[in-house]
Design an enzyme around this catalytic site. Sequence first.
Site, PDB file in Angstrom:
ATOM      1  CG  LEU A   1     -12.130   4.485   6.738  1.00 45.59           C
ATOM      2  CD1 LEU A   1     -12.093   5.996   6.745  1.00 45.59           C
ATOM      3  CD2 LEU A   1     -13.165   3.972   5.758  1.00 45.59           C
ATOM      4  CE  LYS A   2      -6.019  -3.641   3.255  1.00 41.52           C
ATOM      5  NZ  LYS A   2      -6.390  -4.888   2.617  1.00 41.52           N
TER       6      LYS A   2
END
Lengths: 418, 625
Positions: A192-193
Amino acid sequence: MEVSLMVGKELRLSRILDPEDGRAVVVAADHGFMLGPIPGADRLADTLRRVIAGKPDAVLLSPGQAINMHDLFLGRDKPAILIRVDWTSAFRDRTYPLPARTVAFSLSCTPRKAVKLGAQGIVSYFFVGYEDEEFEAMQYEMLARLSRECDEIGLPFVVEPVPMGPRVTKANRTDLIVMSVRMATEIGADMLKVPYTGDPESFKRVVDTAYGTPVLILGGYRALTMKDMLEVIEEALEVGARGVVFGRNVIQSPDPARTLEAIRAIVHEGKSVRDVVLGGIKGRMRLVVDNSKCTGCGICEMICSFMHEGFVDAGLARLRVEGSWPGPFSIKVCIQCTKCVNACPTGALERDEKLGYIKVDSSKCTLCGECVEVCPNQVIILNKAKPHVLICDLCGGLPECVYWCPRDAIRVMEVRAG
Amino acid sequence: MSEVMGDRGYMGKILHVELPSMRVHTEALTEDIAYHFLGGKGLGAYLLFKMLKPKTPPLSPDNVLIFATGPLTGTIAPTGNRFCVVTKSPATGTFDDSHCGGPFGIALKRAGYDALVIRGAADELSILVIDEDHVDLASAKDLAGMFTYDAEREIKSRLGRDFEVAVIGPAGERMAPIAGIFSALRAAGRGGTGAVMGSKKLKAVAVRGHKPIKVYDPKRFRRFAWIAHRMVRMHESTARHLPRYGSANILETINEMGALPTRNYRSGVFERAEEVAGERWRETLWIRDVACKGCPIACSKVAYVKEGPFKGTIVDGPDYETIWALGPQCGISSREAIARANQLCDLYGIDTISTGNIIAFIMECYERGILTEDELDGLRPMWGDGEVMVKLVEKIGKGEGIGGLLQQGVRRIAEYLIKAKGAEECLFFAMHVKGLELPAYEPRAAQGMGLGYATSDRGACHLRGWTAGQELLGYGGAVDPLTTKGKAQLVIDRQNEKAVVDSVGICFYAFQAFTLKEIRNMLVSCTGLSYRNNRELYVTGERIYNLTRLFNVREGFTAKDDSLPERLLKEPAPEGPAKGHVVRLEEMLKEYYALRGWDENGIPTKEKLEELGLSKFLDISMIVH
């Protein structure tokens, strides 16, 4: 023979997240096709060369960049490539021609094509909070499709949740990030960013929600000073983040390689912000100033007195901002000239062997004021309410003024002994 | 009896000064009051409501002039330097709080006071000198007519450089309702605070103190203050746009959204906007960034004119509102003329927003033939003529010739023109609400701003319900500017939040980067006040906003006054993204009152006031039944 789908993903992920520490430094350079030629992205090949010199683990590119600039990535020691598979108008804010009025969104590349282009993973946005719930559902369906396709070909899938739209408020933003992180992991994101939520307590919620899926923090707009950025990284890592995806903080930096070196020091080498800000100074140091950067805000005086006295009183600060409107301003700090040491009739002053500042022996100081007389910068404070004169003690190694100055007008430099 | 707040964010004392007798006494600031009203705007509203007899003429000695600080003023909170002036406004007859940065508020606290309350009037022009416990009146007869900055410098040289001074200029001495109070090149500019100070025959208030401003839990406070600092240092607006281009960074975007009022609000699109945008100022006239104390942003700039007819002009600013008022609002794009006019406004001590509006109004009157060259001292105020604009500013500043009329503000000029010439038509384009001239956001292109102007507690003000951030700039969640849907709640939220920001002693710009949560963390570690969650703080904002509303209701204001100039309600925007739109105020207003818990006449209900705990502190039985 049935091959475990996870093999490809695992191998490719290890090109991004360093297997030694499970962390990653990723540089995002995919702004151009959404924002146009912003500074740093306008002459991207030049910038990318300098970025690659800073040894990031991976670089996030648009599909076109991956084609045009693939030669920069040839070789065994080059960073992995991540490819952005979607496109949006959402970030085209008011500083760009034709600012976006609503979030428009489309796919720009398939996972299979990304693999063809050499990608070790793909990245896609996930907008939450938009007024139109149909839009959210459409997005989620697309994420599901990408996830399925990535699983089929063993390609890591990175999701970037973005709270955006009229129903996003300052107050519910963190909750929306937490919710969307959960939704993204549920649908099969491998990484995830995520935007930093401002403080470690709330970001811990994000990391906990991801439930083991690696969380990288993104940078967003370029911070006023590098140490702000580094501190955020340090804090996020402390609560379990696994690295960064930084764009503008790196590509708009005057020296991307140096910025990356500092980021790597925090992420991979376990250094503290303090180590990095001090630039590896071990021994004696002193403050140096750049008056052209000073705005006269006096934060240095305020924090100096606050840390030493427990309250703000510029009159008790061990440094001083001189000048008044319309400027210019100049910051007066102790330069450790030792004139005061020589002038002191009672031997109350001496140089600290380790750090180099001027130490005051409270039992010997008679508040005679001889030191104040000879101080060329007038930064020795004689206040009758205090038992002894006050002189900069470099805060025991990490000067608060250096830390708090919003314009980097005060720094430390190493002083060679002798 | 609740505990006195001292040595924890607050100084614990309110200083009351009675003129001309110089009877002085202090009032303890208790925890109960601190919790419910915080400081700044809230504390000022509480004191004003309690002390002022209803229908007191604003310029009579009985009006009360309050300087109030917040618990975060003089601390390491980002932008913790603010103070505000609270009084009954001579421009509107409503409540007025006007906010100002700089060192004055910090000095007031270090002298030992959270607030200063002045009542009565001196016998001759004087300086109120506060040196901790010593409170004196010094003659200022020789300073009569002196420019603000000169007077400030002179007073400091007489009393000591460690004094901080709030002054009025010649316009304040004349009690012009557009006069402000100035301090260290900052201004509490709006609503005529300077006129009230002039009516008290105070040229200046000078304060000095050496008391420490202690905090409740220094270690925690340092941490929360740092987190807030860092958010400011990393936010799009406060780390990127404001430091480089000042508040004018938004000008071109606002124009593209069709929301930059042009030529007295005829249009929301100015064809030469890029000439006056922050970027152009930075390239040309700005020579330095300067910050208020404790501010990491430094939105303020120094402008210096090197050549041309306005050569030698040096001024702090101009900011977005000033650039707009003296620029596009008058059809002007000459940066040099705007800088010069800004300098004149500052020196004479008048509000730039009101002044620009007055000139735009005169330009329209002249164009329509309502006013002629002869009546305007031989001047021909045409749209876009910077030199005439500067001459008019000077006349207004001096109150000479036509300036004597113009200094009264748009509403009174219009009233005069109707009475003297039967020019009823000018009501249509007299751009004010309740007597306060409009600021720089065209509400036909941002419906929420329109509702904000109409329901602001001090007349047309952009800083009560600043929905422009979301409607026009996309900060904190973009919303459609042209719809009225959801705008009532949006305005209410912004008004309540802003009341908190205005009461704790920090600057609104810093708040763009963080939330009530960061304010609460700082507030609690600074003061030890028992705010358990963000909601409680929001409710305090609501309490304060209801209190100022109640003040206005007591003065006779009702729903019929919550209106906008006819132009905005009847004349569709002629061009730009809002083309064809008027402000659909009626539908928003109804929803607004309902959501506020006010009746259809705009009066807070008894239930609402009890829920907010207001009836506990103040006698509201006369107003609400």
